[in-house]
Design an enzyme around this catalytic site. Structure first.
Site, PDB file in Angstrom:
ATOM      1  N   ASP A  99      83.626  38.176  83.060  1.00  0.00           N
ATOM      2  CA  ASP A  99      82.373  38.811  83.459  1.00  0.00           C
ATOM      3  C   ASP A  99      82.724  39.983  84.368  1.00  0.00           C
ATOM      4  O   ASP A  99      83.545  39.840  85.273  1.00  0.00           O
ATOM      5  CB  ASP A  99      81.516  37.789  84.223  1.00  0.00           C
ATOM      6  CG  ASP A  99      80.067  37.821  83.796  1.00  0.00           C
ATOM      7  OD1 ASP A  99      79.434  38.864  83.994  1.00  0.00           O
ATOM      8  OD2 ASP A  99      79.586  36.790  83.286  1.00  0.00           O
ATOM      9  N   ASP A 207      77.899  42.871  83.274  1.00  0.00           N
ATOM     10  CA  ASP A 207      76.656  42.466  83.931  1.00  0.00           C
ATOM     11  C   ASP A 207      75.760  43.677  84.189  1.00  0.00           C
ATOM     12  O   ASP A 207      76.227  44.720  84.652  1.00  0.00           O
ATOM     13  CB  ASP A 207      77.027  41.804  85.267  1.00  0.00           C
ATOM     14  CG  ASP A 207      75.869  41.067  85.924  1.00  0.00           C
ATOM     15  OD1 ASP A 207      75.362  40.117  85.314  1.00  0.00           O
ATOM     16  OD2 ASP A 207      75.484  41.444  87.042  1.00  0.00           O
ATOM     17  N   GLU A 264      75.028  43.814  79.152  1.00  0.00           N
ATOM     18  CA  GLU A 264      73.706  43.209  79.305  1.00  0.00           C
ATOM     19  C   GLU A 264      72.691  44.327  79.550  1.00  0.00           C
ATOM     20  O   GLU A 264      72.835  45.110  80.477  1.00  0.00           O
ATOM     21  CB  GLU A 264      73.778  42.273  80.511  1.00  0.00           C
ATOM     22  CG  GLU A 264      72.671  41.303  80.594  1.00  0.00           C
ATOM     23  CD  GLU A 264      72.573  40.703  81.988  1.00  0.00           C
ATOM     24  OE1 GLU A 264      72.020  39.613  82.095  1.00  0.00           O
ATOM     25  OE2 GLU A 264      73.028  41.328  82.958  1.00  0.00           O
ATOM     26  N   HIS A 341      73.667  31.464  80.802  1.00  0.00           N
ATOM     27  CA  HIS A 341      73.524  30.807  82.113  1.00  0.00           C
ATOM     28  C   HIS A 341      72.250  31.212  82.847  1.00  0.00           C
ATOM     29  O   HIS A 341      71.960  30.659  83.902  1.00  0.00           O
ATOM     30  CB  HIS A 341      74.747  31.137  82.964  1.00  0.00           C
ATOM     31  CG  HIS A 341      74.809  32.593  83.295  1.00  0.00           C
ATOM     32  ND1 HIS A 341      75.047  33.553  82.324  1.00  0.00           N
ATOM     33  CD2 HIS A 341      74.607  33.264  84.446  1.00  0.00           C
ATOM     34  CE1 HIS A 341      74.992  34.740  82.891  1.00  0.00           C
ATOM     35  NE2 HIS A 341      74.738  34.605  84.172  1.00  0.00           N
ATOM     36  N   ASP A 342      71.518  32.205  82.319  1.00  0.00           N
ATOM     37  CA  ASP A 342      70.259  32.636  82.954  1.00  0.00           C
ATOM     38  C   ASP A 342      69.038  32.061  82.246  1.00  0.00           C
ATOM     39  O   ASP A 342      67.907  32.426  82.577  1.00  0.00           O
ATOM     40  CB  ASP A 342      70.131  34.171  82.910  1.00  0.00           C
ATOM     41  CG  ASP A 342      71.140  34.862  83.801  1.00  0.00           C
ATOM     42  OD1 ASP A 342      71.600  34.248  84.787  1.00  0.00           O
ATOM     43  OD2 ASP A 342      71.474  36.024  83.500  1.00  0.00           O
TER      44      ASP A 342
HETATM   45  O1  TEU Z   1      71.452  38.989  85.197  1.00  0.00           O
HETATM   46  C1  TEU Z   1      70.760  40.193  85.124  1.00  0.00           C
HETATM   47  C2  TEU Z   1      69.357  40.224  84.864  1.00  0.00           C
HETATM   48  O2  TEU Z   1      68.976  41.242  84.367  1.00  0.00           O
HETATM   49  C3  TEU Z   1      68.300  39.284  85.350  1.00  0.00           C
HETATM   50  O3  TEU Z   1      67.155  39.497  84.576  1.00  0.00           O
HETATM   51  C4  TEU Z   1      68.615  37.871  85.285  1.00  0.00           C
HETATM   52  O4  TEU Z   1      68.418  37.509  83.945  1.00  0.00           O
HETATM   53  C5  TEU Z   1      67.806  37.012  86.242  1.00  0.00           C
HETATM   54  O5  TEU Z   1      67.388  35.870  85.575  1.00  0.00           O
HETATM   55  C6  TEU Z   1      66.618  37.707  86.858  1.00  0.00           C
HETATM   56  O6  TEU Z   1      65.549  36.864  87.153  1.00  0.00           O
HETATM   57  C7  TEU Z   1      72.786  39.082  85.585  1.00  0.00           C
HETATM   58  C8  TEU Z   1      73.450  37.726  85.577  1.00  0.00           C
HETATM   59  O7  TEU Z   1      73.506  37.240  84.269  1.00  0.00           O
HETATM   60  C9  TEU Z   1      72.736  36.829  86.526  1.00  0.00           C
HETATM   61  O8  TEU Z   1      73.251  35.524  86.508  1.00  0.00           O
HETATM   62  C10 TEU Z   1      72.860  37.430  87.895  1.00  0.00           C
HETATM   63  O9  TEU Z   1      72.091  36.696  88.800  1.00  0.00           O
HETATM   64  C11 TEU Z   1      72.442  38.891  87.937  1.00  0.00           C
HETATM   65  O10 TEU Z   1      72.940  39.649  86.864  1.00  0.00           O
HETATM   66  C12 TEU Z   1      72.954  39.544  89.186  1.00  0.00           C
HETATM   67  O11 TEU Z   1      74.331  39.759  89.100  1.00  0.00           O
END
Ligand code: TEU
Ligand code: CA
Length: 595
Positions: A99, A207, A264, A341-342
Site C-alpha cells: 500500500d 491510496d 484508488e 478493508h473499507d
Molecule cells: O480510503 C480512502 C477513501 O477515499 C475513503 O473514502 C475511505 O473509503 C473511508 O471509508 C472514508 O469514509 C483510504 C484507505 O483505504 C482507508 O483505509 C484510509 O482510512 C484512508 O484512505 C486514509 O488513508
C-alpha cells in the site's frame, strides 16, 4: 483494444496484516503469520497479494497514518520479515504489492514533527498551513468549510504553538503532505517507493491517489448539508490541476522497476476523467479502483446516514455497468471488487447473509465477479463467505474503526448521547456498512480459540492473548478449516471459479459487458462478448432473490447471434447438478456459452 498483460488476468488477494494471522499469540496479526499462509493462498490460485500498510505507525487509522515508511510496525515484525515474505511469495510464483499512502503521513512522522516545530523550519512547507479566518464577532474559524473524511469535523486542525491551521483530509493525526513542493515529492518517492522497490516489491496499491493536487486557493465547498458546520468537499479536492504532472513523475520511477499500480479513485463520477488516469496512453496508473459499486446504498450527505439495503438491484447493476464500460472501446483498464478493508461484507450488503442463504449468496457473488472484466481482487475472508457480525452478538462497543467511532461521536453531538432511537439507527447503519466488518480477525478454525486467529501459537503451547479486535461470533460456522476439504464449500467454489475465469479470459477478463435486463429487480442477466467480432459469447443469469424464478431465454437478436436457443451450452452453475435453462433456484447463478 487491450494488450494482454499478466496483471490484467491476475487475481489479487488483499491482506489486512492486523487481522490475517497471528503467529506468536500476542493477539495481533503479523508478517510471519502471512508467510505461513502463502501455501493456502497459492492453492486458492491467486497470482499476487496486496498487503495493507505494515509500516511503522501509531495506528490511529490502522497504519494509514505512517510515522516511518522505511520501517515495519514492531508488532507485525521487521524489515527482514518483509524480505522473507517477499522472497517466499516469489518462490510460489506470486507477486507482492504494498500500500502506498502518500497523500498524508502520521502527525508522528519526523517530517511533521519538524514542520510543526516552527514557522521557519525548513520542513514547514512540506505540509499545508494556513492562517485562521475570523467571524464578524471575532471567533476563530478554519480556512475553509471542508469536512474531513471521518465523522463530521473540520478538515483543518489549529496548531496552538505556531498559530496556524494544518490541513488533514482524513483524521486529525493524518496531516496532508504539500505536493506543490518538489523537495517533498522527492523525499516521498525515495522513502515510500524506492526503499521498497529496491527490496523487490512488484507494485503498489496507491491510496487516495487523486488527492495530491489541491484546488488553487482552497475554496469553500458548496453547502450540501445546511445543518452541518462543515461540508463534504470530495468533488472539490480530488483531481486537482497538477495531478497528472505528479503522477507522471511517479510513473517515471515506477516504470524503471516495472512496478504495477492500482490507484484508488474516490469522488470521480465522470468516466472520461477516470480514463485520464488509466488509459494506457496516458501512462499514469495501470488500474484504478472506482467507487461506484461499493458506494451503492451509502447516504447522500454522509455514508452512514442511511438505512440497511437502501438501494435497488437496478442501482447495483447500473454501477457495475458504468465501471465495466470503462474498457469498452478504450485503452483503459478496470478492476473487479466487491470488498476491501473499507467495506462491509458483500454477502451482507448485496445478497442474503441469513443462515439459510449465505453460502448460496457467497457463491452467487463469486460467480458474478469472475464473469466481469478487469483485474480481479479478493479480500481476505471473502473466499470463505464471511458475513457482517450480527447485531445481537457483536455489540457496538466492539467496533473500533476511527470512521465508525467518529460517526457515533457526531450522532451523539447532534442528537444527544442518550438518544437511544438515533443511536440504534446509527448501530443499524454500522452493522450494515462499517469498515469494522472487514477487520475482525480472520476465522481460520472454528474449533480453536478466537476462531483460530492464533492457532499456530496455540498448537505450539504458547500462551495466547485475546485478539486486538473481538473475533467473529460466527467463526464456529464460517471458517477456513471446515471448508478446506468440503467440495460444496464457498472456498472450494472460489477455487473453481478462479480456474473457470482463467479458462475463458477472452470473455471474462477482456470481454465487453452488456446488461440485458437493467431494470429487472430480481435477476441480473448479462452477456459477455469478445472484444473482436466472432467467437463464442457467454450468457450469465443470476437470481438475487430467495425465490425460485423463471427466466425467459433471450432471443438471438438480443444475444447478437442468428438463432439462440439451440446454441446455449450450460457451463457453470452455483448449484450442484446441471443448470436448467429457464429456471433459477433461490440465489442460483448460471453461465451459458452462446455458440
Ligand atoms: O480510503 C480512502 C477513501 O477515499 C475513503 O473514502 C475511505 O473509503 C473511508 O471509508 C472514508 O469514509 C483510504 C484507505 O483505504 C482507508 O483505509 C484510509 O482510512 C484512508 O484512505 C486514509 O488513508
Ligand atoms: Ca502477532
Amino acid at each position: 483494444s487491450h494488450d494482454k498483460k499478466w496483471w490484467k488476468e491476475a487475481v489479487i488477494y488483499q491482506i489486512y496484516p492486523a487481522s490475517f494471522c497471528d503467529s506468536n499469540g500476542d493477539g495481533i496479526g503479523d508478517l510471519p503469520g502471512i508467510t505461513s499462509k502463502l501455501d493456502y493462498l497459492a492453492s486458492l490460485g491467486v497470482n499476487a497479494i496486496w498487503v495493507c500498510p505494515m509500516y511503522d505507525s501509531p495506528q490511529v487509522d490502522m497504519g494509514y497514518d505512517i510515522s516511518n515508511y522505511e520501517d515495519v510496525y514492531p508488532p507485525y515484525g521487521t524489515v527482514q520479515d518483509m524480505e522473507t515474505l517477499i522472497r517466499e511469495t516469489h518462490a510460489r510464483g506470486m507477486r507482492v504489492m504494498l500500500d502506498l499512502v502518500i497523500n498524508h503521513t502520521s502527525d508522528q512522522h519526523a517530517w511533521f514533527k519538524e514542520a510543526r516545530s516552527a514557522k521557519d523550519n525548513p520542513k514547514r512547507d512540506w505540509y499545508i498551513w494556513r492562517p485562521a479566518r475570523h467571524s464578524p464577532t471575532g471567533e476563530r474559524l478554519p480556512p475553509n468549510n471542508w469536512r474531513c473524511n471521518f465523522g463530521g469535523g473540520s478538515a483543518w486542525e489549529w496548531d496552538e504553538r505556531t498559530g496556524e491551521y494544518y490541513l488533514h483530509l482524513f483524521a486529525t493525526e493524518q496531516p496532508d503532505l504539500n505536493w506543490e513542493n518538489p523537495a517533498t515529492r522527492k523525499a516521498i518517492f525515495a522513502s515510500a517507493m524506492e526503499f521498497w522497490l529496491d527490496r523487490g516489491v512488484d507494485g503498489f496499491r496507491v491510496d487516495t491517489v487523486n488527492m495530491y493536487s489541491k484546488p488553487p486557493g482552497l475554496p469553500d465547498a458548496p453547502v450540501i448539508d445546511p445543518q452541518a458546520p462543515f461540508q463534504p468537499a470530495g468533488l472539490l479536492y480530488c483531481n486537482g490541476p497538477r495531478m497528472h504532472e505528479f503522477l507522471g513523475e511517479m510513473n517515471a520511477i515506477l516504470s524503471r522497476y516495472g512496478a504495477i499500480t492500482v490507484g484508488e479513485l474516490p469522488h470521480t463520477p465522470d468516466m472520461n476523467r477516470v480514463l485520464d488516469y488509466v488509459s494506457a496512453k496516458a501512462k499514469q496508473l495501470d488500474m484504478v479502483f472506482q467507487f461506484d459499486v461499493v458506494d451503492v446504498g451509502f447516504g447522500a450527505t454522509h455514508k452512514y446516514e442511511t438505512t440497511p439495503k437502501n438501494f435497488a438491484l437496478a442501482d447495483f447493476k447500473a454501477a457495475i455497468d458504468r465501471t465495466q464500460g470503462l474498457i469498452r472501446g478504450t485503452d483503459g483498464w478496470t478492476t473487479v471488487f466487491l470488498e476491501n478493508h473499507d467495506q462491509a461484507r458483500s454477502v451482507s450488503r448485496f445478497a442474503d447473509d441469513g443462515p439459510e442463504y449465505r453460502v448460496r449468496s457467497a457463491k452467487l457473488l463469486a460467480l458474478l465477479e469472475v464473469c466481469l472484466s478487469g483485474t480481479q481482487y479478493v479480500y481476505q475472508g471473502q473466499e470463505i463467505g464471511c458475513v457482517n457480525t450480527p447485531k445481537d452478538t457483536y455489540p457496538l462497543e466492539n467496533y473500533l474503526d476511527i470512521d465508525s467511532c467518529l460517526f457515533l461521536k457526531m450522532v451523539k453531538e447532534r442528537h444527544g448521547a442518550d438518544n437511544t432511537a438515533e443511536l440504534d439507527k446509527a448501530f443499524d447503519a454500522l452493522q450494515h456498512l462499517a469498515r469494522d466488518h472487514a477487520r475482525v480477525p480472520m476465522p481460520w478454525n472454528g474449533k480453536a480459540r478466537f476462531g483460530g486467529f492464533s492457532e499456530a501459537a496455540e498448537r505450539a503451547g504458547k500462551e495466547i492473548k485475546e485478539p486486538w479486535m473481538k473475533h467473529h461470533p460466527l467463526a464456529g460456522e464460517i471458517n477456513a478449516a471446515s471448508q478446506l476439504d468440503d467440495p460444496e464449500s464457498v472456498l472450494a467454489f472460489w477455487r473453481k471459479m478462479i480456474g473457470f475465469r482463467r479458462e475463458h479470459v477472452d470473455l471474462f477478463v477482456y470481454g465487453n459487458f452488456r446488461d440485458l435486463r437493467p431494470q429487472d429487480e430480481h435477476l441480473f442477466v448479462f452477456v459477455k462478448e469478445p472484444q473482436h467480432e466472432g467467437g463464442d459469447k457467454a450468457l450469465v443469469v443470476l437470481n438475487f432473490t430467495a425465490q425460485e424464478r423463471q427466466w425467459q431465454v433471450p432471443g438471438g437478436a438480443e444475444l447478437g447471434v442468428s438463432d439462440a436457443t439451440e446454441k446455449l451450452e450450460a457451463i457453470m452453475s452455483t448449484h450442484a447438478g446441471k443448470a436448467k435453462a429457464g429456471v433459477l433456484a433461490p440465489f442460483e447463478g448460471q453461465v451459458y456459452l452462446v455458440r
